[in-house]
Design an enzyme around this catalytic site. Sequence first.
Site, PDB file in Angstrom:
ATOM      1  N   ASP A  12      30.496  44.625  27.253  1.00 31.63           N
ATOM      2  CA  ASP A  12      31.845  44.861  27.758  1.00 31.63           C
ATOM      3  C   ASP A  12      31.977  46.321  28.151  1.00 31.63           C
ATOM      4  O   ASP A  12      32.968  46.964  27.852  1.00 31.63           O
ATOM      5  CB  ASP A  12      32.883  44.467  26.685  1.00 31.63           C
ATOM      6  CG  ASP A  12      34.274  44.368  27.275  1.00 31.63           C
ATOM      7  OD1 ASP A  12      34.394  44.403  28.508  1.00 31.63           O
ATOM      8  OD2 ASP A  12      35.232  44.275  26.505  1.00 31.63           O
ATOM      9  N   LYS A  37      30.992  47.570  34.352  1.00 27.64           N
ATOM     10  CA  LYS A  37      30.536  46.296  34.945  1.00 27.64           C
ATOM     11  C   LYS A  37      29.289  46.491  35.798  1.00 27.64           C
ATOM     12  O   LYS A  37      28.507  45.584  35.994  1.00 27.64           O
ATOM     13  CB  LYS A  37      31.649  45.696  35.800  1.00 27.64           C
ATOM     14  CG  LYS A  37      32.999  45.664  35.146  1.00 27.64           C
ATOM     15  CD  LYS A  37      32.991  45.027  33.782  1.00 27.64           C
ATOM     16  CE  LYS A  37      34.252  45.401  33.023  1.00 27.64           C
ATOM     17  NZ  LYS A  37      34.137  45.245  31.579  1.00 27.64           N
ATOM     18  N   ASP A  62      31.608  39.920  29.178  1.00 26.07           N
ATOM     19  CA  ASP A  62      33.027  39.739  29.497  1.00 26.07           C
ATOM     20  C   ASP A  62      33.295  40.240  30.915  1.00 26.07           C
ATOM     21  O   ASP A  62      32.514  40.993  31.493  1.00 26.07           O
ATOM     22  CB  ASP A  62      33.861  40.512  28.478  1.00 26.07           C
ATOM     23  CG  ASP A  62      35.330  40.175  28.607  1.00 26.07           C
ATOM     24  OD1 ASP A  62      35.626  39.092  29.153  1.00 26.07           O
ATOM     25  OD2 ASP A  62      36.169  40.975  28.172  1.00 26.07           O
ATOM     26  N   ASN A  63      34.417  39.811  31.474  1.00 22.83           N
ATOM     27  CA  ASN A  63      34.893  40.298  32.781  1.00 22.83           C
ATOM     28  C   ASN A  63      33.884  40.144  33.908  1.00 22.83           C
ATOM     29  O   ASN A  63      33.688  41.037  34.706  1.00 22.83           O
ATOM     30  CB  ASN A  63      35.275  41.794  32.706  1.00 22.83           C
ATOM     31  CG  ASN A  63      36.356  42.057  31.705  1.00 22.83           C
ATOM     32  OD1 ASN A  63      36.113  42.691  30.699  1.00 22.83           O
ATOM     33  ND2 ASN A  63      37.522  41.545  31.969  1.00 22.83           N
ATOM     34  N   GLU A  81      42.546  39.429  30.206  1.00 27.18           N
ATOM     35  CA  GLU A  81      43.235  39.686  28.958  1.00 27.18           C
ATOM     36  C   GLU A  81      44.635  40.248  29.221  1.00 27.18           C
ATOM     37  O   GLU A  81      44.838  41.075  30.108  1.00 27.18           O
ATOM     38  CB  GLU A  81      42.432  40.674  28.099  1.00 27.18           C
ATOM     39  CG  GLU A  81      42.019  41.958  28.809  1.00 27.18           C
ATOM     40  CD  GLU A  81      40.688  41.825  29.526  1.00 27.18           C
ATOM     41  OE1 GLU A  81      40.168  40.704  29.567  1.00 27.18           O
ATOM     42  OE2 GLU A  81      40.195  42.834  30.042  1.00 27.18           O
TER      43      GLU A  81
END
Lengths: 894, 282
Positions: free
Chosen positions: B206, B209, B234-235, B264
Amino acid sequence: RERHRAKRRDGDREKKKRRKGRRRRASRAGEREDELQARHEKREAGRRKRAKNYQESEGRERDEEEQAQIKTGKTAKTKKNIKNEKTRKVEQEEGEAEERNAKGKKKHGSAKKEEKDEDGGKCAAKEKTQEVKKKKHKRKGADTLNSLSPEELEKLKEAVDERKKLIQGLRGKPWSMKKKLVTLRESQEFVEKYEGALGKGKGRKLYAYKVMMAKKWMKFQRDFENFKTACIPWEMKIKEIESHFGSSVASYFIFLRWMYGINMILFGLTFGLVMVPEALMGRPYGSIPRKTVPRAEEASAMDFAVLWDFGGYAQYSVLFYGYYNNQRAIGWLKFRMPLSYFLVGVGTVAYSYMVVIRTMARNANESGVGDDNSFNFSWKTFTSWDYLIGNPETADNKFASITTSFKEAILEEQESRKDDNIHLTRFLRVLANFLVLCCLAGSGYLIYFVVRRSQKFALDGLDTHTWWERNEVNMVMSLLGMFCPMLFDVISALENYHPRVALQWQLGRIFALFLGNLYTFIIALMDEINLKREEEKIVKFNITTWEASLYNSTVSENSTGPPITIQPADVPRGPCWETMVGQEFVRLIISDTMTTYITLLIGDFLRAVLVRFLNYCWCWDLEAGFPSYSEFDVSGNVLGLIFNQGMIWMGAFYAPCLPALNVLRLHVSMYLQCWAVMCCNVPQERVFKASGSNNFYMAMLLVILFLSTLPAIYTIVTIPPSFDCGPFSGKKRMFDVIQETLESDFPAWFSKVFSSASNPGLVLPFILLMVLAIYYLQSTSKSYKEANVELKKKLQTQNEENKKKNKRAALKAQMDLEEARKAASQTADSSQRLYHGKNRRNPPAPVREQGLPATRAPVPRNYHHGNHGAPGYLPGFPRQSEPRMHRVPSLQRH
Amino acid sequence: MFVVTSAASAAAALPSPNFLGNRMVSPAIALAFLPLLLTLIIRYRFYFVLFYRAVLVRSWKDCVTGLSREERAYQYVLTHAIPGDPDSILEAFDIWCSKVEFISNIGPKKGKILDRLLMEQSPLTVLELGAHCGYSTVRIARALPLGARLYSIEMDQRNAAIAEKIIRLAGFDDDTVELIVNPSDEVIPRLRSDYGLERLDFVFMDHWKKCYAPDLQMLEGSGLLGKGSMIVADNVLFPGAPKFLRHIRKSGLYEWKVHRATLEYSKGIRDGMAELVYLGIK
């Protein structure tokens, strides 16, 4: 035995067994003469196969081991005949039997084979004899037909019929695919072989010939069908799109193609019957005032800007109404130009009506099965997949959409039971409609405002204003037509409809918007027509004074000289309102087309390019995230197409070039949109099938057709044509041309008949009759529909009844089985029997389970079923009796 | 606006010399763009809200308080949570992130998926890339079995200090959670030598990116991933790691799926969490 065989003949599924059985029987009985010819043949075929195998196996027998040889024989055979699995098995067993040589004999193989097994050394000789026999049989198959007795022929016929029946019903048989294929091939061969033999005497050859020709004809038909499909334009393109985007997007392209076809015919009519004759046979350009550019405009008549606005030379050409002359007959063909113009104008509309209504009727027939929501989940389970999808991404999307639709349906089901959120949904729907109405009103007002302003500009004179102001109406209409649907789309997210319903709502809203825009435009045009007509009056008056003055001057100056020739360009002329209307429509179409293409290029292509290539250096994922690629907007495109067509229908009378323009536009947009869809759009997130929406499009098209012919007919009927331009100049009304033709071109009796036929005394009863007929047809169709629904209901109830019956029977059988098991265990464990019997009369189950370890496993399951099935058969219920318990074991034995 | 400019360039050829003068576009045409504007605003409202909360409010508060966002979050958690109770700390974080300001933690919804995966896997060695301010560290540490060890990597010094405090506040000691303050691309090659790791059972990503794909490749190269090791990122859809997704799709080393969820503390922005199971090199 005979009876047995007949029975077997009836039951096709017993075929395999039959073959085996026959073999067995044959080994016992040898070749019996009372066998059917068909049987003969069949057995013969089987034997031949077996014999072939034997040849192979025997050939290798000398140098190879038994088992291996059988295997190789088997593999060789698999290539040769996939047909007879069964025989193969038999063969293998026989191979084993050759070693063991005892059991196998009894079991399988014909008498000959047994012989062969017994004297293995002489097998080569035997083989030969067999071959000879085989040949004999073959010959028999072909030649003995001549020598067949009538009874045999009858039997053969029967066999052929049986095979045919088998082939027909093969699809529904509960067999494995392999067996089906084998049976099919065998039966087909048989039928092919003997079908020709069924005729009598001399007719036989003819019959064979007929059969052959019928087959050839079938093949030709099939090929022709293939050819026809290959000839459908853009079929491959559309199929490809369908496979990528699902049928809803493809339905748009199919609609576009259909529209293209219709426009081709409209174009053919106007081009062939109006434009070409006028261009070839009418007076040339510059001969009369209406065919000449006026002096004032001559300087700028060839400028691009003027031509782009369809002024200048474009205005004074066959493209527009005003160019046509009112000469009754032109050229050496005596072509009735005004009449043709009028009839083509009426004919295009009539043809369009006919085609649209016919297509609607056909579609209605196809989708005759009513949509009932009674089996929502079954429908979803069995029909939601779109089998035309051929693209993995789209398939993923479709899969996801089916899953979500299931989730939603379950949620809906729950909610409909809960029933608490319905008010919110209703409120949101009302709110959404309110917002949409506000938006519609706003856009209507904006257009009204713009039109009023443009009228003010027109009064001021167009040259004092900028390009923007002159094209304001078109620009605003195009922009609103482009952006308002987007807004509707966003608003419709509030409503939470199924996408198909949502699409229809969306279509309806955009329809309202476009209709509002179009009618505002028409009203503005009407105002302008009135202005022009007033202007015309003044001009007419001026012209008479001008002519008078001209003549006066010529008369006064030199009365004897030749009359002065005035250049047609100098003659003053009226403001031809028909040409003005035509021009407006052509401009509208052009601007609309431009807007569509520019939107396509910017909204889709540029966006796709940006997303694709900026994605390498951007801080978030452009492809999956915010701008993403665009989806294909089915509703907007369909409506654009429909309204475009409406404008064509409206304007085609005043601008014969409109169908040609539209054909061009549709052709280009077919290629452009196909390319754009494949290159820069992504499949919709919720792919749904477009079934049934086609008629919705058609209905809208019909409405638009009606609404667009209304103003056209109104102008034709009520407003007198201009006095100095167009084919109807000088007449009071445009349709006077018909009367004129009747009077001068047809014999007198015809016009008499016509006038008497058109008198109200005849027309009114006719109309009445028609209304009655329509009423009758409608009521019958309604009653048919009701009967359909009734039948459907009946079917359903019957199904349910059957299901119940089956369930009951199954339950009963299960109970019996259970009891039987218990009984069996009881007999096995007799010491516990008393205890058990006692228990059975007492409901508590756990005790019984303790007592009966052997039946423990099935008992809970049966409980379960019992609870779910019939409540009367509760497990602990004291219902069983002693005799039943005794009867059951025999059942088990069965 | 593209339409206008292109049309203007087309109109430049037309004989209207002063059209650039007093009135270029009439108000009616400008009004016709109103539906487009409304559409864009409505369609992308969640992004606007996110922009407002994550950028505007943050910079405003930064100016006013003089503290960083993470420090403000820590203050809130310190005053509102029970020390030694990871659940209450997480709850305090959630409230702060959804009500007060925005920090891109994993969030409660995706956190549940993470918890489930951890429960199923019950890993003994866990690597976390990007501790930020310790929310996900606490979340993972809470779900670990006894004797498991979590290595958490954070690049930023100040964030790491706060993460350390949060972790200790939640009651996890050095044996359970080890915080490494260094960029991930420096730490990963040295994991085996400096920290004596043999195998990673679970990796949670996380951090930046853009670093997803290179870090994953580095992990593959280091040999720390064994058969059955799970990697959760994530993401992956928003802000999105397209290269990472492309890599896992093409490499064939993983059995993977993307759990679709929303971003989120936001309802309308779609996001996904990738779950990868390392299959090993065949």
